[in-house]
Structure formats: structure tokens, C-alpha cells
Design a protein around this motif. Structure first.
Motif, PDB file in Angstrom:
ATOM      1  N   PRO A  90       2.203   3.477  35.175  1.00 11.29           N
ATOM      2  CA  PRO A  90       1.387   4.259  36.109  1.00 11.29           C
ATOM      3  C   PRO A  90       1.400   5.763  35.839  1.00 11.29           C
ATOM      4  CG  PRO A  90       3.381   3.458  37.188  1.00 11.29           C
ATOM      5  CD  PRO A  90       3.334   2.815  35.832  1.00 11.29           C
ATOM      6  N   HIS A  91       2.483   6.259  35.246  1.00 18.28           N
ATOM      7  CA  HIS A  91       2.584   7.712  35.049  1.00 18.28           C
ATOM      8  C   HIS A  91       2.163   8.147  33.652  1.00 18.28           C
ATOM      9  CE1 HIS A  91       4.261   7.796  38.989  1.00 18.28           C
ATOM     10  NE2 HIS A  91       5.240   6.993  38.624  1.00 18.28           N
ATOM     11  N   LYS A  92       1.510   7.230  32.940  1.00 21.64           N
ATOM     12  CA  LYS A  92       0.962   7.585  31.632  1.00 21.64           C
ATOM     13  C   LYS A  92      -0.548   7.395  31.670  1.00 21.64           C
ATOM     14  CE  LYS A  92       5.144   6.759  29.055  1.00 21.64           C
ATOM     15  NZ  LYS A  92       5.528   8.170  29.235  1.00 21.64           N
ATOM     16  N   THR A  93      -1.248   8.222  30.918  1.00 25.01           N
ATOM     17  CA  THR A  93      -2.704   8.072  30.879  1.00 25.01           C
ATOM     18  C   THR A  93      -3.051   6.757  30.180  1.00 25.01           C
ATOM     19  OG1 THR A  93      -2.949   9.123  28.716  1.00 25.01           O
ATOM     20  CG2 THR A  93      -3.011  10.586  30.648  1.00 25.01           C
ATOM     21  N   GLU A  96      -2.246   7.085  26.586  1.00 29.84           N
ATOM     22  CA  GLU A  96      -0.797   6.972  26.337  1.00 29.84           C
ATOM     23  C   GLU A  96      -0.314   5.530  26.491  1.00 29.84           C
ATOM     24  OE1 GLU A  96       0.284  11.498  27.908  1.00 29.84           O
ATOM     25  OE2 GLU A  96       0.468   9.794  29.271  1.00 29.84           O
ATOM     26  N   ASN A  97      -0.913   4.806  27.452  1.00 33.41           N
ATOM     27  CA  ASN A  97      -0.571   3.390  27.606  1.00 33.41           C
ATOM     28  C   ASN A  97      -0.844   2.624  26.319  1.00 33.41           C
ATOM     29  OD1 ASN A  97       0.198   1.845  30.307  1.00 33.41           O
ATOM     30  ND2 ASN A  97      -0.823   3.762  30.892  1.00 33.41           N
ATOM     31  N   LYS A 131      -8.319   9.719  29.319  1.00 31.66           N
ATOM     32  CA  LYS A 131      -7.407  10.723  29.888  1.00 31.66           C
ATOM     33  C   LYS A 131      -7.037  10.436  31.348  1.00 31.66           C
ATOM     34  CE  LYS A 131      -6.803  13.131  26.288  1.00 31.66           C
ATOM     35  NZ  LYS A 131      -7.896  13.740  25.541  1.00 31.66           N
ATOM     36  N   TYR A 133      -5.470   8.371  34.685  1.00 31.15           N
ATOM     37  CA  TYR A 133      -4.277   7.581  35.002  1.00 31.15           C
ATOM     38  C   TYR A 133      -4.724   6.229  35.570  1.00 31.15           C
ATOM     39  CZ  TYR A 133      -1.377  11.534  33.947  1.00 31.15           C
ATOM     40  OH  TYR A 133      -0.745  12.522  33.261  1.00 31.15           O
ATOM     41  N   LYS A 136      -6.389   5.519  38.972  1.00 36.12           N
ATOM     42  CA  LYS A 136      -7.770   5.955  39.244  1.00 36.12           C
ATOM     43  C   LYS A 136      -8.798   4.909  38.822  1.00 36.12           C
ATOM     44  CE  LYS A 136      -6.686  10.138  40.624  1.00 36.12           C
ATOM     45  NZ  LYS A 136      -6.685  10.340  42.093  1.00 36.12           N
ATOM     46  N   GLN A 142      -8.476  -1.681  34.845  1.00 40.69           N
ATOM     47  CA  GLN A 142      -7.056  -1.702  34.455  1.00 40.69           C
ATOM     48  C   GLN A 142      -6.746  -2.923  33.592  1.00 40.69           C
ATOM     49  OE1 GLN A 142      -3.958  -0.560  37.355  1.00 40.69           O
ATOM     50  NE2 GLN A 142      -5.627  -0.119  38.768  1.00 40.69           N
TER      51      GLN A 142
END
Ligand code: ADP
Ligand code: MG
Length: 240
Positions: A90-93, A96-97, A131, A133, A136, A142
Motif C-alpha cells: 500500500p505504501h509503494k506506487t 514500485e509495486n 505514479k 498509490y 487510489k 488493483q
């Protein structure tokens, strides 16, 4: 790709898997169906050793995954898994995931990983969300990211555990479309789902589980028109 022989998984005194033998051939698409609690998730989770079986043997690409000498992280690189609950960081874009494991596990350069990630995001129709998260994004978006993340590792096989069960109805189609695309490209897939349309269209083989056992398997044509086992008939009458 997978050769599971007489596997048993016991929780306490409850047999979640009761001498299940299960093969998946290279390039094959197997859909696993069955009532809640029949052992579908346990079977999938056993294939990349998220669960450790009590008896039997599982070979993945010829390697005994429960042998102490086997490096399980290697197996998990080869066998991707997509869960009902997406399981994105959740705390990576989004980007980044998709790049994290490529860099850390696959030892790709950051640039190489980002190029691969962007190509995959393009493919699942989410390049513009790179970019953002995960919080959103809609559930359907997702899950498409989660599938792209699995593909980024270039797995030999993908396991899907009810990938659309947590989604609002209007988002199910977009995820199934991505999965159908992955199937068309030749990926070996084992999919637990209640989406019978997907099973009919994509499955080479349908497996029906009940009470920790495989009680019926066959082509979709066989399964949807002439199931022989009473529990399979009952299940189909409820779901179709
Ligand atoms: P399915 O995916 O077909 O719904 P599961 O494989 O999740 O079924 O579960 C099969 C059975 O094993 C269920 O009765 C479930 O309650 C039980 N079970 C699954 N995981 C555990 C666990 N960690 N501890 C105890 N029982 C479990
Ligand atoms: Mg399950």
C-alpha cells in the motif's frame, strides 16, 4: 509443470486435502471449482509452499518443493500467485509495486525493471496510474496491477485464487479480460474461480473439488453438459 501425488494436508484433525493427485501440463489452463471449504485454496497454496503438506509429493517443473534442499524462493519466482485480496504494497506506487521484486529478486537494473513494468502496465491498460498509490485505484485496477506484477517476474506458471471474488460486478470483466489475454499468450495457469463463463472459454480442463478431494475432472464440455458426480451436479445447479 506441476505433478502432485496423493497429497494430504491436515489442520488439527481436519483433512483439508485428502490424497489429492493433481497435474498441470506446460501451457495448460486448469480451472478448479467447488464449494467453499472444499480445499481449493489449500491446493493452490501448497503448490508454492505457502502451505506445507503432511503427506504426498509435489514436483514443480521437476523439483520436489518440499525437499529441504530446494530453495523455495526460486520456486516462487517461477510460480506467481494472484490472490482475491490483490496484496499490493500500500505504501509503494504502482510502478514500485512492479519493480521491487524485479530488482531485489531478479537482480534487474532499475531502468530495465521500470521498462518491463511500464510495458506491462500498458498491457493491462494502467500506464497512466504508474505514479499512483494502490489505495487510489479501484479493486479491478488493483487486481490488474497485481497480475502485471506477477508477470513482471516472468513466471513459468500463474496461480489465481478467486481473483474476481472481491470485486464489484462491473469490474469483473476487465480482470477476466486481462486473464484471457495472459492465457492466449500461452501461460500455464491454475485458476480457482466461480466464473463459469471464464471456465468454459479458457479452461482446457475443469476440476471439481469437494471435501478435500477431486471428485470429477474433464473438459469444460464434459463438465458443464454431463457431470457424473452428484455433488458436481448440485454445485452446477446452484451456480449456473
Ligand atoms: P476453499 O478454498 O475451497 O474454500 P480452503 O482450502 O480455504 O477451501 O479450506 C479447506 C478447509 O480447510 C476449510 O474447512 C477451512 O476451514 C480449513 N482451513 C483452511 N486453512 C486453515 C487453517 N490455517 N487452519 C485451520 N483450518 C483451515
Ligand atoms: Mg478459497
Amino acid at each position: 509443470m506441476v505433478e502432485a501425488t496423493e497429497i494430504v494436508k491436515i489442520y488439527g484433525s481436519f483433512k483439508a486435502l485428502d490424497r489429492v493427485s493433481f497435474d498441470v501440463f506446460d501451457g495448460e489452463k486448469v480451472v478448479i471449482i467447488g464449494p467453499s471449504g472444499s480445499g481449493k485454496s489449500t491446493l493452490l497454496r501448497s503448490i508454492n509452499r505457502l502451505e506445507v503438506i503432511d503427506r504426498g509429493r509435489i514436483l514443480v517443473d521437476g523439483i520436489d518443493i518440499n525437499d529441504q534442499k530446494t530453495d523455495i524462493t526460486k520456486i516462487r519466482e517461477e510460480v506467481g500467485m494472484v490472490f482475491q485480496s490483490f496484496n499490493l504494497f500500500p505504501h509503494k506506487t504502482v510502478l514500485e509495486n512492479l519493480t521491487l521484486a524485479q530488482v531485489v529478486v531478479r537482480k534487474r537494473s532499475r531502468q530495465e525493471a521500470e521498462e518491463r513494468a511500464m510495458a506491462l502496465l500498458e498491457r493491462v491498460g494502467l500506464a497512466e496510474k504508474a505514479k499512483a498509490y494502490p489505495g487510489k485505484l479501484s479493486g479491478g485496477q488493483q487486481q490488474r496491477v497485481a497480475i502485471a506484477r506477477s508477470l513482471a517476474m516472468d513466471p513459468k506458471m500463474l496461480l489465481f485464487d478467486e481473483p474476481t471474488s472481491a470485486l464489484d460486478p462491473e469490474m469483473i470483466g476487465e480482470v477476466l479480460d486481462v486473464m484471457k489475454g495472459v492465457a492466449r499468450e500461452g501461460m500455464t495457469m491454475a485458476v480457482v474461480t466461480h466464473e463459469m463463463g471464464f471456465a468454459r472459454e479458457v479452461a482446457d480442463r475443469v476440476i471439481f473439488m469437494d471435501a478435500g478431494r477431486i471428485v470429477e475432472e474433464g473438459t469444460p464440455e464434459h463438465f458443464f453438459t454431463a457431470p457424473t458426480h452428484d455433488r458436481a451436479k448440485l454445485f452446477l445447479s446452484q451456480i449456473l
